[in-house]
Motif scaffolding. Structure first.
Motif, PDB file in Angstrom:
ATOM      1  N   ARG A  22       0.945  -0.750  -0.132  1.00 16.80           N
ATOM      2  CA  ARG A  22       0.254   0.384  -0.527  1.00 16.80           C
ATOM      3  C   ARG A  22       0.638   1.509  -0.349  1.00 16.80           C
ATOM      4  O   ARG A  22       0.437   2.137  -0.197  1.00 16.80           O
ATOM      5  CB  ARG A  22      -0.544   0.109   1.122  1.00 16.80           C
ATOM      6  N   ASP A  23       1.503   0.876   0.593  1.00 15.85           N
ATOM      7  CA  ASP A  23       2.560   2.520   0.471  1.00 15.85           C
ATOM      8  C   ASP A  23       3.537   2.946  -1.282  1.00 15.85           C
ATOM      9  O   ASP A  23       3.824   3.669  -1.018  1.00 15.85           O
ATOM     10  CB  ASP A  23       3.882   2.440   1.186  1.00 15.85           C
ATOM     11  N   LEU A  24       2.543   1.745  -2.196  1.00 15.95           N
ATOM     12  CA  LEU A  24       3.444   1.908  -3.716  1.00 15.95           C
ATOM     13  C   LEU A  24       2.502   2.312  -4.211  1.00 15.95           C
ATOM     14  O   LEU A  24       1.174   1.844  -3.916  1.00 15.95           O
ATOM     15  CB  LEU A  24       4.305   0.968  -3.744  1.00 15.95           C
ATOM     16  N   SER A  25       2.837   3.201  -5.450  1.00 15.06           N
ATOM     17  CA  SER A  25       1.895   3.601  -6.390  1.00 15.06           C
ATOM     18  C   SER A  25       1.290   2.533  -7.264  1.00 15.06           C
ATOM     19  O   SER A  25       2.263   1.983  -7.472  1.00 15.06           O
ATOM     20  CB  SER A  25       1.872   4.555  -7.138  1.00 15.06           C
ATOM     21  N   LEU A  26       0.543   2.214  -7.857  1.00  9.67           N
ATOM     22  CA  LEU A  26       0.191   0.975  -8.680  1.00  9.67           C
ATOM     23  C   LEU A  26       0.608   1.275  -9.528  1.00  9.67           C
ATOM     24  O   LEU A  26       1.473   0.503 -10.632  1.00  9.67           O
ATOM     25  CB  LEU A  26      -1.420   1.328  -9.662  1.00  9.67           C
ATOM     26  N   VAL A  27       1.098   2.336 -10.601  1.00 12.98           N
ATOM     27  CA  VAL A  27       2.703   2.044 -11.189  1.00 12.98           C
ATOM     28  C   VAL A  27       3.807   1.703 -10.733  1.00 12.98           C
ATOM     29  O   VAL A  27       4.970   0.990 -11.389  1.00 12.98           O
ATOM     30  CB  VAL A  27       2.658   3.942 -11.692  1.00 12.98           C
ATOM     31  N   ALA A  28       4.432   2.329  -9.892  1.00 13.97           N
ATOM     32  CA  ALA A  28       6.030   1.864  -9.078  1.00 13.97           C
ATOM     33  C   ALA A  28       5.138  -0.462  -9.017  1.00 13.97           C
ATOM     34  O   ALA A  28       6.445  -0.287  -9.549  1.00 13.97           O
ATOM     35  CB  ALA A  28       5.598   2.154  -7.608  1.00 13.97           C
ATOM     36  N   VAL A  29       4.649  -0.495  -8.603  1.00 10.65           N
ATOM     37  CA  VAL A  29       4.198  -1.908  -8.584  1.00 10.65           C
ATOM     38  C   VAL A  29       3.422  -2.553 -10.039  1.00 10.65           C
ATOM     39  O   VAL A  29       5.149  -3.437 -10.033  1.00 10.65           O
ATOM     40  CB  VAL A  29       2.703  -2.172  -7.721  1.00 10.65           C
ATOM     41  N   GLY A  30       3.754  -2.063 -10.734  1.00 15.65           N
ATOM     42  CA  GLY A  30       3.269  -2.419 -12.517  1.00 15.65           C
ATOM     43  C   GLY A  30       4.979  -2.549 -12.908  1.00 15.65           C
ATOM     44  O   GLY A  30       5.576  -3.366 -13.807  1.00 15.65           O
ATOM     45  N   LEU A  31       5.681  -1.667 -12.449  1.00 14.14           N
ATOM     46  CA  LEU A  31       7.340  -1.462 -12.855  1.00 14.14           C
ATOM     47  C   LEU A  31       8.080  -2.323 -12.200  1.00 14.14           C
ATOM     48  O   LEU A  31       9.472  -2.899 -13.097  1.00 14.14           O
ATOM     49  CB  LEU A  31       7.298  -0.389 -12.459  1.00 14.14           C
ATOM     50  N   ALA A  32       7.196  -2.587 -11.021  1.00 14.92           N
ATOM     51  CA  ALA A  32       8.437  -3.523 -10.554  1.00 14.92           C
ATOM     52  C   ALA A  32       8.664  -5.045 -10.794  1.00 14.92           C
ATOM     53  O   ALA A  32       9.421  -5.822 -10.898  1.00 14.92           O
ATOM     54  CB  ALA A  32       8.358  -3.390  -8.476  1.00 14.92           C
ATOM     55  N   VAL A  33       7.133  -5.367 -11.601  1.00 15.32           N
ATOM     56  CA  VAL A  33       6.846  -6.383 -11.485  1.00 15.32           C
ATOM     57  C   VAL A  33       7.767  -6.589 -13.519  1.00 15.32           C
ATOM     58  O   VAL A  33       7.758  -8.657 -13.626  1.00 15.32           O
ATOM     59  CB  VAL A  33       5.166  -6.816 -11.646  1.00 15.32           C
ATOM     60  N   HIS A  34       7.561  -5.347 -13.958  1.00 15.61           N
ATOM     61  CA  HIS A  34       7.909  -5.953 -15.433  1.00 15.61           C
ATOM     62  C   HIS A  34       9.757  -6.081 -14.960  1.00 15.61           C
ATOM     63  O   HIS A  34      10.307  -6.409 -16.106  1.00 15.61           O
ATOM     64  CB  HIS A  34       8.017  -4.402 -16.071  1.00 15.61           C
ATOM     65  N   ILE A  35      10.424  -5.262 -14.587  1.00 17.39           N
ATOM     66  CA  ILE A  35      11.140  -5.241 -14.111  1.00 17.39           C
ATOM     67  C   ILE A  35      12.775  -6.614 -13.337  1.00 17.39           C
ATOM     68  O   ILE A  35      12.965  -7.491 -13.939  1.00 17.39           O
ATOM     69  CB  ILE A  35      12.363  -4.398 -13.313  1.00 17.39           C
ATOM     70  N   GLN A  36      11.159  -7.647 -12.606  1.00 20.70           N
ATOM     71  CA  GLN A  36      12.014  -8.572 -12.481  1.00 20.70           C
ATOM     72  C   GLN A  36      11.532  -9.994 -13.328  1.00 20.70           C
ATOM     73  O   GLN A  36      12.192 -10.804 -12.867  1.00 20.70           O
ATOM     74  CB  GLN A  36      10.274  -9.143 -11.075  1.00 20.70           C
ATOM     75  N   SER A  37      10.890  -9.508 -13.953  1.00 23.52           N
ATOM     76  CA  SER A  37       9.879 -10.455 -15.600  1.00 23.52           C
ATOM     77  C   SER A  37      11.389 -10.468 -16.090  1.00 23.52           C
ATOM     78  O   SER A  37      11.451 -11.053 -17.255  1.00 23.52           O
ATOM     79  CB  SER A  37       8.831 -10.207 -15.871  1.00 23.52           C
ATOM     80  N   LEU A  38      12.446  -9.129 -16.317  1.00 25.62           N
ATOM     81  CA  LEU A  38      13.205  -9.079 -17.389  1.00 25.62           C
ATOM     82  C   LEU A  38      14.696 -10.036 -16.758  1.00 25.62           C
ATOM     83  O   LEU A  38      14.534 -10.438 -15.623  1.00 25.62           O
ATOM     84  CB  LEU A  38      13.653  -7.943 -17.775  1.00 25.62           C
ATOM     85  N   PRO A  39      14.709 -10.480 -17.944  1.00 26.72           N
ATOM     86  CA  PRO A  39      16.473 -11.403 -17.082  1.00 26.72           C
ATOM     87  C   PRO A  39      17.766 -10.599 -17.445  1.00 26.72           C
ATOM     88  O   PRO A  39      17.710  -8.779 -17.791  1.00 26.72           O
ATOM     89  CB  PRO A  39      16.947 -11.667 -19.498  1.00 26.72           C
ATOM     90  N   ASP A  40      18.706 -10.595 -16.748  1.00 24.86           N
ATOM     91  CA  ASP A  40      19.997 -10.329 -16.334  1.00 24.86           C
ATOM     92  C   ASP A  40      20.261  -9.691 -17.509  1.00 24.86           C
ATOM     93  O   ASP A  40      20.378  -9.939 -18.769  1.00 24.86           O
ATOM     94  CB  ASP A  40      20.701 -10.959 -15.653  1.00 24.86           C
ATOM     95  N   GLY A  41      20.799  -8.319 -17.683  1.00 26.23           N
ATOM     96  CA  GLY A  41      21.537  -7.677 -18.514  1.00 26.23           C
ATOM     97  C   GLY A  41      20.727  -6.718 -19.549  1.00 26.23           C
ATOM     98  O   GLY A  41      20.553  -5.529 -19.938  1.00 26.23           O
ATOM     99  N   ALA A  42      19.247  -6.406 -18.895  1.00 29.87           N
ATOM    100  CA  ALA A  42      18.307  -5.445 -20.389  1.00 29.87           C
ATOM    101  C   ALA A  42      18.221  -4.159 -19.670  1.00 29.87           C
ATOM    102  O   ALA A  42      18.638  -4.246 -18.266  1.00 29.87           O
ATOM    103  CB  ALA A  42      16.861  -6.700 -19.458  1.00 29.87           C
TER     104      ALA A  42
END
Length: 246
Positions: A22-42
Motif C-alpha cells: 500500500r506504500d507504492l503506487s500502482l505504477v511502481a508496483v507494475g514497473l517492479a513486476v516488469h523489471i522482475q520479469s526481465l533477464p539479467d542485462g536488460a
C-alpha cells in the motif's frame, strides 16, 4: 473469483509484499513486476521504459524512486571496461533479503542500461572530469539557495555526472545553479534529488557551434582566483570572479 492457470513456462513469481504494497503506487508496483520479469542485462533506463510503456518520463522516474525508497531497487554509477559511465541497476525481489544478500554474497538479479559495455567494474565517483569539483560544489550548495534542496552525499555524486555535462558545454557554475533552481514548485519537495535529476537531463543545453569563419572554441583555463575551469583565450579569471572584482 480467480480462474487459475498453472504456468509451466514464461512466468514470474511475485510476492504479496510487492503486489499488495500500500506504500507504492500502482505504477511502481507494475514497473517492479516488469523489471522482475526481465533477464539479467536488460535495458531498464528511463528512456528505454518510456519506449515500452505509455507513461511519461516523470511518472516512470517517480516510480523508480519509490522502488528505491522501498528497497526494491538500487541504481549506481559504474565505469565499464571501455571507460564509459553506465548506470547499474540491481533489483531485489524481496527487500528483507537485501542485507543478507550483501553480507552472504548471494546472487541478486541485476540489469545494466548498456549491456554491450559489460563487464562493469565497481562503481566509483567520476572524479577524472575536470569539472567534477565544480559540479559537486554547485550541487552541495543548492540548499543555500533553497533549504528544500538538501541532498545526501550519494545524491550529490550521482547528480554530479549530469552536472558535469552542463559545465563541459560552457555553462558556468553560477548559471547552472540558477537554471536548476528557477521556478521551483510551491510547497514541500519530497524528493529533491529526483527533481534535480530530471532538470539536469531534460534541460541540458545544446553544444555551442563553432565560431563563424572557421573560429575554434577557446581552450579551458583555470581561474587564478577560485581555481575553477572556464573557457578563455588566455589565462586569467573566470567571469564570476571578474564580476566580483568589479
Amino acid at each position: 473469483m480467480h480462474v487459475r492457470h498453472r504456468h509451466t513456462e514464461r512466468f514470474t513469481v511475485v510476492g504479496n509484499h510487492l503486489a499488495q504494497n500500500r506504500d507504492l503506487s500502482l505504477v511502481a508496483v507494475g514497473l517492479a513486476v516488469h523489471i522482475q520479469s526481465l533477464p539479467d542485462g536488460a535495458h531498464v533506463g528511463i528512456k528505454e521504459l518510456v519506449k515500452r510503456w505509455p507513461e511519461s518520463e516523470l511518472r516512470i522516474a517517480r516510480a523508480l524512486r519509490e522502488l528505491e525508497d522501498a528497497g526494491y531497487l538500487v541504481r549506481e554509477r559504474a565505469r565499464s571496461a571501455r571507460g564509459r559511465v553506465v548506470t547499474r541497476t540491481t533489483f531485489y525481489e524481496h527487500p528483507a533479503e537485501r542485507c543478507r544478500a550483501v553480507v552472504g554474497g548471494l546472487g541478486a538479479r541485476s540489469a545494466v542500461t548498456a549491456p554491450e559495455e559489460a563487464p562493469v567494474v565497481a562503481a566509483e565517483p567520476v572524479s577524472d572530469s575536470p569539472h567534477w569539483g565544480d559540479a559537486v560544489a554547485v550541487l552541495g550548495s543548492l540548499r543555500r539557495r533553497d533549504q528544500r534542496l538538501l541532498l545526501t552525499a550519494p545524491d550529490v555524486e550521482r547528480l554530479a555526472v549530469d552536472a558535469c555535462a552542463w559545465l563541459e558545454r560552457g555553462v558556468g557554475p553560477g548559471e547552472l545553479a540558477r537554471a536548476v533552481t528557477a521556478l521551483l514548485p510551491v510547497g514541500e519537495i519530497p524528493r529533491p534529488a529526483g527533481l534535480l535529476a530530471f532538470r539536469l537531463r531534460q534541460g541540458l543545453p545544446a553544444e555551442l557551434p563553432a565560431e563563424p569563419g572557421g573560429g575554434t572554441t577557446d581552450p579551458m583555463q583555470n581561474c587564478e582566483e577560485c581555481d575553477r575551469g572556464f573557457r578563455g583565450p588566455s589565462p586569467g579569471c573566470c567571469g564570476e570572479c571578474r564580476e566580483a572584482a568589479a
